[in-house]
Motif scaffolding. Structure first.
Motif, PDB file in Angstrom:
ATOM      1  N   LEU A   1      40.187  34.108  33.245  1.00  0.00           N
ATOM      2  CA  LEU A   1      39.834  32.842  33.997  1.00  0.00           C
ATOM      3  C   LEU A   1      38.774  33.169  34.736  1.00  0.00           C
ATOM      4  O   LEU A   1      38.700  33.867  35.816  1.00  0.00           O
ATOM      5  CB  LEU A   1      40.906  32.129  34.655  1.00  0.00           C
TER       6      LEU A   1
ATOM      7  N   TYR B   1      40.007  23.815  40.770  1.00  0.00           N
ATOM      8  CA  TYR B   1      40.854  24.187  41.868  1.00  0.00           C
ATOM      9  C   TYR B   1      40.323  23.928  43.153  1.00  0.00           C
ATOM     10  O   TYR B   1      39.318  24.051  43.443  1.00  0.00           O
ATOM     11  CB  TYR B   1      41.180  25.746  41.769  1.00  0.00           C
TER      12      TYR B   1
ATOM     13  N   TYR C   1      43.850  38.752  41.141  1.00  0.00           N
ATOM     14  CA  TYR C   1      42.544  38.476  41.189  1.00  0.00           C
ATOM     15  C   TYR C   1      41.932  38.960  42.517  1.00  0.00           C
ATOM     16  O   TYR C   1      42.952  38.970  43.737  1.00  0.00           O
ATOM     17  CB  TYR C   1      42.185  36.790  41.191  1.00  0.00           C
TER      18      TYR C   1
ATOM     19  N   PHE D   1      38.723  24.034  34.392  1.00  0.00           N
ATOM     20  CA  PHE D   1      39.544  23.724  35.532  1.00  0.00           C
ATOM     21  C   PHE D   1      38.820  23.400  36.904  1.00  0.00           C
ATOM     22  O   PHE D   1      37.827  23.849  36.978  1.00  0.00           O
ATOM     23  CB  PHE D   1      40.623  24.913  35.780  1.00  0.00           C
TER      24      PHE D   1
ATOM     25  N   PHE E   1      49.065  29.807  41.898  1.00  0.00           N
ATOM     26  CA  PHE E   1      48.239  31.025  42.975  1.00  0.00           C
ATOM     27  C   PHE E   1      49.307  31.171  44.088  1.00  0.00           C
ATOM     28  O   PHE E   1      50.058  30.327  44.458  1.00  0.00           O
ATOM     29  CB  PHE E   1      47.045  30.780  43.421  1.00  0.00           C
ATOM     30  N   GLY E   2      49.684  32.426  44.275  1.00  0.00           N
ATOM     31  CA  GLY E   2      50.450  32.805  45.583  1.00  0.00           C
ATOM     32  C   GLY E   2      49.488  32.622  46.578  1.00  0.00           C
ATOM     33  O   GLY E   2      48.069  32.105  46.399  1.00  0.00           O
ATOM     34  N   GLN E   3      49.793  33.008  47.987  1.00  0.00           N
ATOM     35  CA  GLN E   3      49.257  32.415  49.398  1.00  0.00           C
ATOM     36  C   GLN E   3      48.188  33.532  49.492  1.00  0.00           C
ATOM     37  O   GLN E   3      47.298  33.454  50.383  1.00  0.00           O
ATOM     38  CB  GLN E   3      50.229  32.296  50.566  1.00  0.00           C
TER      39      GLN E   3
ATOM     40  N   ALA F   1      46.847  28.402  35.904  1.00  0.00           N
ATOM     41  CA  ALA F   1      47.631  29.407  36.888  1.00  0.00           C
ATOM     42  C   ALA F   1      47.789  28.963  38.159  1.00  0.00           C
ATOM     43  O   ALA F   1      47.244  28.094  38.822  1.00  0.00           O
ATOM     44  CB  ALA F   1      46.319  30.797  37.166  1.00  0.00           C
TER      45      ALA F   1
ATOM     46  N   GLY G   1      42.831  29.743  54.065  1.00  0.00           N
ATOM     47  CA  GLY G   1      44.017  30.634  54.480  1.00  0.00           C
ATOM     48  C   GLY G   1      44.926  30.222  53.363  1.00  0.00           C
ATOM     49  O   GLY G   1      46.237  30.974  53.578  1.00  0.00           O
ATOM     50  N   GLN G   2      44.913  29.591  52.430  1.00  0.00           N
ATOM     51  CA  GLN G   2      45.846  29.185  51.194  1.00  0.00           C
ATOM     52  C   GLN G   2      45.278  29.724  50.193  1.00  0.00           C
ATOM     53  O   GLN G   2      44.067  30.121  49.703  1.00  0.00           O
ATOM     54  CB  GLN G   2      45.878  27.812  51.375  1.00  0.00           C
ATOM     55  N   GLY G   3      46.291  29.721  49.132  1.00  0.00           N
ATOM     56  CA  GLY G   3      45.899  29.898  47.764  1.00  0.00           C
ATOM     57  C   GLY G   3      45.460  28.927  47.043  1.00  0.00           C
ATOM     58  O   GLY G   3      44.899  27.813  47.557  1.00  0.00           O
ATOM     59  N   LEU G   4      45.028  29.058  45.881  1.00  0.00           N
ATOM     60  CA  LEU G   4      43.944  27.985  45.016  1.00  0.00           C
ATOM     61  C   LEU G   4      45.265  27.058  44.463  1.00  0.00           C
ATOM     62  O   LEU G   4      46.349  27.340  43.892  1.00  0.00           O
ATOM     63  CB  LEU G   4      43.434  28.448  43.988  1.00  0.00           C
ATOM     64  N   GLN G   5      45.007  25.846  44.311  1.00  0.00           N
ATOM     65  CA  GLN G   5      45.930  24.638  43.908  1.00  0.00           C
ATOM     66  C   GLN G   5      44.961  24.089  42.946  1.00  0.00           C
ATOM     67  O   GLN G   5      44.014  23.584  42.690  1.00  0.00           O
ATOM     68  CB  GLN G   5      46.213  23.678  44.811  1.00  0.00           C
ATOM     69  N   LEU G   6      45.834  23.787  41.547  1.00  0.00           N
ATOM     70  CA  LEU G   6      45.023  23.283  40.619  1.00  0.00           C
ATOM     71  C   LEU G   6      44.892  21.662  40.468  1.00  0.00           C
ATOM     72  O   LEU G   6      45.896  20.783  40.848  1.00  0.00           O
ATOM     73  CB  LEU G   6      45.860  23.358  39.241  1.00  0.00           C
TER      74      LEU G   6
ATOM     75  N   PHE H   1      44.923  37.797  45.212  1.00  0.00           N
ATOM     76  CA  PHE H   1      45.709  36.804  44.822  1.00  0.00           C
ATOM     77  C   PHE H   1      46.490  37.138  43.495  1.00  0.00           C
ATOM     78  O   PHE H   1      45.812  37.471  42.660  1.00  0.00           O
ATOM     79  CB  PHE H   1      44.791  35.128  44.671  1.00  0.00           C
TER      80      PHE H   1
END
Lengths: 118, 111
Positions: free
Chosen positions: A106, A36, B35, A34, B102-104, B100, A41-46, B90
């Motif tokens: 992961l 990402y 995580y 994968f 993910f949240g913020q 997956a 300040g953000q989460g991860l995006q695939l 996270f």
């Protein structure tokens, strides 16, 4: 256990130039791989994923990655970067889940910070 | 459809205090994960769950506990906070190990 290496901590690219981010993995079987992206300040995006089949996979935002088993690599590419591509990029591999305790889960690389020059 | 919601976004704890990081999903995914992300270290799996009532340890479970009484919620508990637990946490969800969402994130500082 599996591992992921992203050899470049930082990469600087001029806007409009091509991009390649390197990822090498270590895993005994055929990996699930994968990429990402994480904006500040953000989460991860695939961005994209590889399970099997065609070794060149297309993702969102114009990104693609090529799986090379002989080199244990899964490099991320983009023909022309935009300023909005500046972010942290993580390569990851899915390992094994062990019932009764523990999981490889992961596994992420340490990330590559992409800087875009105007 | 919010996907994955984490609360709080920020928290400062004193050493020895306890707290629960909340994670809620509205996508009906079986897999949920916690995580932690430390600077320059990527993400490390703390705990995961493959469905309601089932949880298991990840790579770095020490100092944490989880529960999964419903499909929607997967709270992470810190019983005795330590400075080493300062991190960004996270929560993520998935239909399998194939990816997956993910949240913020929750930024936790232990002082």
């Amino acid at each position: 256990a599996q591992s992921v290496t992203q050899p470049d901590i930082h990469i600087t690219v001029s806007e409009g130039a091509s991009l390649e981010l390197r990822c090498n993995y270590s895993y005994g079987a055929t990996p699930y791989l994968f990429w990402y992206v994480q904006s500040p300040g953000q989460g991860l995006q695939l961005l994209l994923k590889y399970f099997s089949g065609d070794t060149l996979v297309q993702g969102i935002k114009g990104f693609e990655a090529e799986f090379k088993r002989s080199q244990s690599s899964f490099n991320l590419r983009k023909p022309s970067v935009h300023w909005s591509d500046a972010a942290e990029y993580f390569c990851a591999v899915v390992g094994r889940v062990y019932s009764g305790g523990g999981a490889d889960g992961l596994t992420f690389g340490k990330g590559t910070h992409l800087i875009i020059q105007p | 459809n919010a996907g994955v919601t984490q609360t709080p976004k920020f928290r400062i704890l004193k050493i020895g205090q306890s707290m629960t990081l909340q994670c809620t999903q509205d996508m009906n995914h079986n897999y949920m994960y916690w995580y932690r992300q430390d600077p320059g270290m990527g993400l490390k799996l703390i705990y995961y769950s493959v469905g309601a009532g089932i949880t298991d340890k990840g790579e770095v479970p020490n100092g944490y506990n989880v529960s999964r009484s419903t499909t929607e919620d997967f709270p992470l508990r810190l019983e005795l906070a330590a400075p080493s637990q300062t991190s960004v946490y996270f929560c993520a969800i998935g239909t399998d190990w194939d990816e997956a969402f993910f949240g913020q994130g929750t930024r936790l500082t232990v002082v």
